[in-house]
Design a protein around this motif. Structure first.
Motif, short mmCIF file in Angstrom:
data_model
loop_
_atom_site.label_atom_id
_atom_site.label_comp_id
_atom_site.label_asym_id
_atom_site.label_seq_id
_atom_site.Cartn_x
_atom_site.Cartn_y
_atom_site.Cartn_z
N ASN A 1 -1.42 -13.10 8.97
CA ASN A 1 -1.42 -13.65 7.62
C ASN A 1 -0.80 -12.69 6.62
O ASN A 1 -0.09 -13.11 5.71
N ILE A 2 -1.06 -11.40 6.78
CA ILE A 2 -0.44 -10.41 5.90
C ILE A 2 1.07 -10.38 6.15
O ILE A 2 1.86 -10.26 5.22
N GLN A 3 1.47 -10.52 7.41
CA GLN A 3 2.90 -10.54 7.74
C GLN A 3 3.61 -11.71 7.06
O GLN A 3 4.75 -11.58 6.62
N ASP A 4 2.93 -12.84 6.95
CA ASP A 4 3.49 -13.99 6.23
C ASP A 4 3.84 -13.62 4.80
O ASP A 4 4.90 -14.00 4.29
N ILE A 5 2.94 -12.90 4.16
CA ILE A 5 3.19 -12.48 2.77
C ILE A 5 4.34 -11.48 2.73
O ILE A 5 5.22 -11.57 1.87
N LYS A 6 4.38 -10.56 3.66
CA LYS A 6 5.48 -9.60 3.73
C LYS A 6 6.82 -10.33 3.89
O LYS A 6 7.82 -9.95 3.28
N ASN A 7 6.81 -11.39 4.68
CA ASN A 7 8.04 -12.16 4.90
C ASN A 7 8.50 -12.84 3.60
O ASN A 7 9.69 -12.94 3.35
N ASP A 8 7.54 -13.30 2.80
CA ASP A 8 7.91 -13.89 1.50
C ASP A 8 8.66 -12.88 0.65
O ASP A 8 9.67 -13.19 0.03
N TYR A 9 8.16 -11.65 0.61
CA TYR A 9 8.82 -10.59 -0.15
C TYR A 9 10.19 -10.28 0.43
O TYR A 9 11.16 -10.11 -0.29
N ALA A 10 10.26 -10.20 1.75
CA ALA A 10 11.52 -9.84 2.42
C ALA A 10 12.62 -10.85 2.14
O ALA A 10 13.79 -10.49 2.05
N LYS A 11 12.26 -12.12 1.99
CA LYS A 11 13.25 -13.15 1.71
C LYS A 11 14.01 -12.86 0.42
O LYS A 11 15.15 -13.26 0.25
N LEU A 12 13.36 -12.15 -0.50
CA LEU A 12 14.01 -11.80 -1.77
C LEU A 12 14.50 -10.35 -1.78
O LEU A 12 14.89 -9.83 -2.81
N GLY A 13 14.44 -9.71 -0.62
CA GLY A 13 14.90 -8.34 -0.53
C GLY A 13 13.94 -7.34 -1.14
O GLY A 13 14.33 -6.24 -1.51
N LEU A 14 12.67 -7.71 -1.24
CA LEU A 14 11.66 -6.83 -1.82
C LEU A 14 10.76 -6.29 -0.73
O LEU A 14 10.65 -6.85 0.35
N GLY B 1 9.12 -16.59 -6.55
CA GLY B 1 10.36 -17.33 -6.71
C GLY B 1 10.84 -17.37 -8.15
O GLY B 1 12.04 -17.41 -8.43
N LEU B 2 9.88 -17.35 -9.08
CA LEU B 2 10.21 -17.34 -10.50
C LEU B 2 10.45 -15.92 -11.02
O LEU B 2 10.67 -15.72 -12.21
N ARG B 3 10.38 -14.96 -10.12
CA ARG B 3 10.57 -13.53 -10.43
C ARG B 3 9.50 -12.98 -11.37
O ARG B 3 9.74 -12.05 -12.12
N ASP B 4 8.32 -13.59 -11.31
CA ASP B 4 7.17 -13.06 -12.04
C ASP B 4 6.38 -12.22 -11.04
O ASP B 4 5.36 -12.65 -10.50
N TYR B 5 6.90 -11.02 -10.79
CA TYR B 5 6.38 -10.17 -9.73
C TYR B 5 4.94 -9.74 -9.96
O TYR B 5 4.17 -9.63 -9.01
N GLN B 6 4.56 -9.52 -11.20
CA GLN B 6 3.18 -9.10 -11.48
C GLN B 6 2.20 -10.19 -11.11
O GLN B 6 1.17 -9.92 -10.47
N GLN B 7 2.48 -11.43 -11.49
CA GLN B 7 1.58 -12.53 -11.15
C GLN B 7 1.60 -12.81 -9.65
O GLN B 7 0.57 -13.13 -9.06
N ALA B 8 2.77 -12.67 -9.03
CA ALA B 8 2.85 -12.86 -7.58
C ALA B 8 1.93 -11.86 -6.89
O ALA B 8 1.17 -12.23 -5.98
N GLU B 9 1.97 -10.62 -7.33
CA GLU B 9 1.14 -9.59 -6.72
C GLU B 9 -0.34 -9.91 -6.89
O GLU B 9 -1.12 -9.74 -5.95
N VAL B 10 -0.74 -10.39 -8.05
CA VAL B 10 -2.14 -10.75 -8.30
C VAL B 10 -2.59 -11.81 -7.29
O VAL B 10 -3.64 -11.67 -6.65
#
Length: 86
Positions: free
Chosen positions: A65-78, A33-42
């Motif tokens: 559970n993995i799909q939940d994480i994918k959905n988080d990314y999808a919400k931001l168009g990633l 959400g803070l657009r700190d993609y590197q830390q999000a990935e970690v």
């Protein structure tokens, strides 16, 4: 605060618990959400590692559970980095 909690769980030897996975996912979501993609990935990667340890013999739960994480990314168009899942 969540990072400190995560550290505390690790220090107590509980790093492969669902609680720790939930905290890692939450931190990943905050970073995303803070657009700190590197830390999000970690943090998401840490959550996935824990999910695999917990749900290794339950493919449907692991995928949910993995799909939940994918959905988080999808919400931001990633799109989730494939290397992160494997």
């Amino acid at each position: 605060m969540l990072t400190g909690l995560s550290r505390s769980i690790s220090e107590q030897g509980m790093e492969r618990t669902m609680d720790h996975a939930i905290i890692q996912k939450a931190i990943g979501g905050i970073c995303l959400g803070l657009r700190d993609y590197q830390q999000a990935e970690v943090h998401y990667k840490n959550a996935i590692i824990i999910y695999k340890a917990i749900f290794g013999d339950q493919p449907a739960m692991l995928e949910a559970n993995i799909q939940d994480i994918k959905n988080d990314y999808a919400k931001l168009g990633l799109v989730l980095n494939r290397k992160m899942i494997s």
